[in-house]
Design a protein around this motif. Structure first.
Motif, PDB file in Angstrom:
ATOM      1  N   TYR A   1       0.855  -1.202   0.000  1.00 47.71           N
ATOM      2  CA  TYR A   1       0.000   0.000   0.000  1.00 47.71           C
ATOM      3  C   TYR A   1       0.886   1.247   0.000  1.00 47.71           C
ATOM      4  CZ  TYR A   1      -3.372  -3.484   1.729  1.00 47.71           C
ATOM      5  OH  TYR A   1      -4.171  -4.591   1.884  1.00 47.71           O
ATOM      6  N   PRO A   2       1.612   1.507  -1.094  1.00 44.29           N
ATOM      7  CA  PRO A   2       2.628   2.580  -1.089  1.00 44.29           C
ATOM      8  C   PRO A   2       2.070   3.986  -0.854  1.00 44.29           C
ATOM      9  CG  PRO A   2       2.326   1.684  -3.306  1.00 44.29           C
ATOM     10  CD  PRO A   2       1.548   0.807  -2.380  1.00 44.29           C
ATOM     11  N   GLN A   3       0.812   4.212  -1.173  1.00 43.95           N
ATOM     12  CA  GLN A   3       0.256   5.568  -1.039  1.00 43.95           C
ATOM     13  C   GLN A   3       0.024   6.000   0.419  1.00 43.95           C
ATOM     14  OE1 GLN A   3      -1.164   2.788  -2.117  1.00 43.95           O
ATOM     15  NE2 GLN A   3      -3.390   2.919  -2.280  1.00 43.95           N
ATOM     16  N   TYR A   4       0.177   5.071   1.374  1.00 45.34           N
ATOM     17  CA  TYR A   4      -0.109   5.406   2.778  1.00 45.34           C
ATOM     18  C   TYR A   4       1.123   5.788   3.599  1.00 45.34           C
ATOM     19  CZ  TYR A   4      -4.807   3.806   1.881  1.00 45.34           C
ATOM     20  OH  TYR A   4      -6.066   3.686   1.371  1.00 45.34           O
ATOM     21  N   GLY A   5       2.314   5.426   3.167  1.00 45.73           N
ATOM     22  CA  GLY A   5       3.521   5.807   3.899  1.00 45.73           C
ATOM     23  C   GLY A   5       3.794   4.996   5.156  1.00 45.73           C
ATOM     24  N   PHE A   6       3.361   3.738   5.189  1.00 42.35           N
ATOM     25  CA  PHE A   6       3.533   2.911   6.397  1.00 42.35           C
ATOM     26  C   PHE A   6       4.988   2.760   6.829  1.00 42.35           C
ATOM     27  CE2 PHE A   6      -0.651   0.976   5.009  1.00 42.35           C
ATOM     28  CZ  PHE A   6      -1.385   1.585   6.005  1.00 42.35           C
ATOM     29  N   ALA A   7       5.912   2.734   5.880  1.00 45.91           N
ATOM     30  CA  ALA A   7       7.329   2.576   6.237  1.00 45.91           C
ATOM     31  C   ALA A   7       7.796   3.735   7.109  1.00 45.91           C
ATOM     32  CB  ALA A   7       8.197   2.468   4.986  1.00 45.91           C
TER      33      ALA A   7
ATOM     34  N   HIS B   1       5.595   6.101   9.038  1.00 48.15           N
ATOM     35  CA  HIS B   1       4.850   6.345  10.293  1.00 48.15           C
ATOM     36  C   HIS B   1       4.416   5.079  11.022  1.00 48.15           C
ATOM     37  CE1 HIS B   1       1.247   5.387   8.059  1.00 48.15           C
ATOM     38  NE2 HIS B   1       1.462   6.376   7.219  1.00 48.15           N
ATOM     39  N   LYS B   2       4.647   3.910  10.411  1.00 48.18           N
ATOM     40  CA  LYS B   2       4.346   2.606  11.044  1.00 48.18           C
ATOM     41  C   LYS B   2       2.872   2.466  11.468  1.00 48.18           C
ATOM     42  CE  LYS B   2       8.777   1.595  10.791  1.00 48.18           C
ATOM     43  NZ  LYS B   2       9.320   2.696  10.028  1.00 48.18           N
ATOM     44  N   GLY B   3       2.006   3.181  10.752  1.00 51.58           N
ATOM     45  CA  GLY B   3       0.578   3.040  11.017  1.00 51.58           C
ATOM     46  C   GLY B   3       0.011   4.046  12.001  1.00 51.58           C
ATOM     47  N   TYR B   4       0.872   4.838  12.628  1.00 52.78           N
ATOM     48  CA  TYR B   4       0.382   5.845  13.579  1.00 52.78           C
ATOM     49  C   TYR B   4      -0.372   6.949  12.830  1.00 52.78           C
ATOM     50  CZ  TYR B   4       2.799   3.628  17.424  1.00 52.78           C
ATOM     51  OH  TYR B   4       3.177   2.703  18.379  1.00 52.78           O
ATOM     52  N   GLY B   5      -1.220   7.654  13.546  1.00 52.14           N
ATOM     53  CA  GLY B   5      -2.096   8.658  12.949  1.00 52.14           C
ATOM     54  C   GLY B   5      -1.424   9.997  12.687  1.00 52.14           C
ATOM     55  N   THR B   6      -0.372   9.996  11.893  1.00 49.16           N
ATOM     56  CA  THR B   6       0.307  11.249  11.533  1.00 49.16           C
ATOM     57  C   THR B   6      -0.564  12.039  10.556  1.00 49.16           C
ATOM     58  OG1 THR B   6       1.406  10.253   9.631  1.00 49.16           O
ATOM     59  CG2 THR B   6       2.577  10.134  11.746  1.00 49.16           C
ATOM     60  N   ALA B   7      -0.222  13.296  10.353  1.00 51.20           N
ATOM     61  CA  ALA B   7      -0.966  14.134   9.400  1.00 51.20           C
ATOM     62  C   ALA B   7      -0.939  13.501   8.010  1.00 51.20           C
ATOM     63  CB  ALA B   7      -0.371  15.537   9.375  1.00 51.20           C
ATOM     64  N   ALA B   8       0.220  12.985   7.599  1.00 56.75           N
ATOM     65  CA  ALA B   8       0.349  12.360   6.271  1.00 56.75           C
ATOM     66  C   ALA B   8      -0.529  11.106   6.164  1.00 56.75           C
ATOM     67  CB  ALA B   8       1.811  12.005   6.000  1.00 56.75           C
ATOM     68  N   HIS B   9      -0.563  10.321   7.225  1.00 48.55           N
ATOM     69  CA  HIS B   9      -1.384   9.110   7.207  1.00 48.55           C
ATOM     70  C   HIS B   9      -2.867   9.470   7.148  1.00 48.55           C
ATOM     71  CE1 HIS B   9      -2.350   4.960   9.232  1.00 48.55           C
ATOM     72  NE2 HIS B   9      -2.839   5.064   8.028  1.00 48.55           N
ATOM     73  N   LEU B  10      -3.277  10.447   7.948  1.00 50.47           N
ATOM     74  CA  LEU B  10      -4.688  10.869   7.949  1.00 50.47           C
ATOM     75  C   LEU B  10      -5.085  11.424   6.584  1.00 50.47           C
ATOM     76  CD1 LEU B  10      -4.838  12.446  11.515  1.00 50.47           C
ATOM     77  CD2 LEU B  10      -5.858  10.277  10.777  1.00 50.47           C
ATOM     78  N   ALA B  11      -4.190  12.185   5.954  1.00 48.29           N
ATOM     79  CA  ALA B  11      -4.464  12.727   4.617  1.00 48.29           C
ATOM     80  C   ALA B  11      -4.619  11.587   3.603  1.00 48.29           C
ATOM     81  CB  ALA B  11      -3.345  13.679   4.196  1.00 48.29           C
ATOM     82  N   ALA B  12      -3.747  10.584   3.676  1.00 47.13           N
ATOM     83  CA  ALA B  12      -3.827   9.433   2.768  1.00 47.13           C
ATOM     84  C   ALA B  12      -5.122   8.650   2.995  1.00 47.13           C
ATOM     85  CB  ALA B  12      -2.613   8.529   2.953  1.00 47.13           C
ATOM     86  N   LEU B  13      -5.509   8.513   4.254  1.00 48.76           N
ATOM     87  CA  LEU B  13      -6.770   7.833   4.587  1.00 48.76           C
ATOM     88  C   LEU B  13      -7.954   8.560   3.956  1.00 48.76           C
ATOM     89  CD1 LEU B  13      -7.029   6.782   8.352  1.00 48.76           C
ATOM     90  CD2 LEU B  13      -7.731   5.445   6.376  1.00 48.76           C
ATOM     91  N   ARG B  14      -7.970   9.889   4.090  1.00 50.52           N
ATOM     92  CA  ARG B  14      -9.068  10.673   3.515  1.00 50.52           C
ATOM     93  C   ARG B  14      -9.081  10.554   1.993  1.00 50.52           C
ATOM     94  NH1 ARG B  14      -7.626  14.056   7.819  1.00 50.52           N
ATOM     95  NH2 ARG B  14      -6.226  15.290   6.506  1.00 50.52           N
TER      96      ARG B  14
END
Length: 189
Positions: free
Chosen positions: A145-151, A153-166
């Motif tokens: 899932y390259p668009q989420y940036g897991f490498a 933030h490791k799944g934590y709710g960072t701004a980048a992760h929340l933006a990708a989720l939206r």
């Protein structure tokens, strides 16, 4: 007396399993530099993890998957991961020391130690093994899932992760019971 240290990694993230480790150290082979995994660099964690796996009398990992987290809640899933780690040990401990303020209800003599991951060698070792294992899983999921940036933030709710989720919605590895993921699912519905 065999003492097992137990710690978990991944209670707070919005994605991925919660991973626990149980470690029984060998008093004849002390390991220098053990500490709370969060206080160590990724490179130092990797080095220590290799040393722990080599020198410990016994070590094991346990996990609770996203579906289990969503079904029974994160605290109970954490306890389940700890139980699985303890049951997987090659030898059973006389005493289990757990990082935190509560112990799961298991048939062991147990002690909860707040801040134990920084003060109790067995718990520090467990903290390191669990973090190295979970981080590796999230790096692998990043390739899926390259668009989420897991490498990163490791799944934590960072701004980048929340933006990708939206932007992209939730994946099968997102915890639907966690508020930010639930909110995205509600918007998409």
């Amino acid at each position: 007396m065999l003492v097992a240290g137990v710690d978990e990694v991944g209670r707070g993230p919005l994605a991925g399993a919660v991973v626990a480790a149980a470690v029984i150290l060998d008093p004849q082979q002390p390991i220098a530099g053990l500490n709370d995994s969060k206080k160590l660099s990724p490179k130092r964690r990797e080095q220590l993890a290799a040393e722990i796996r080599t020198k410990a009398l016994a070590w094991s990992l346990g996990r609770a998957e996203v579906e289990e987290i969503d079904r029974i809640n994160i605290l109970q899933a954490t306890f389940l991961a700890m139980q699985r780690a303890l049951e997987a040990l090659a030898m059973q401990p006389d005493l289990v020391k757990i990082d935190g303020n509560r112990c799961p209800k298991l048939p062991y003599r147990m002690e909860a130690i707040i801040g134990g991951d920084a003060t109790v060698a067995e718990i520090s070792a467990a903290s390191i093994l669990a973090k190295v294992a979970r981080d590796a899983e999230l790096v692998a999921l990043d390739a899926q899932y390259p668009q989420y940036g897991f490498a990163k933030h490791k799944g934590y709710g960072t701004a980048a992760h929340l933006a990708a989720l939206r932007e992209h919605g939730a994946t099968p590895i997102h915890r639907c019971s966690f508020a930010p993921v639930r909110a995205v699912l509600a918007q998409k519905a």
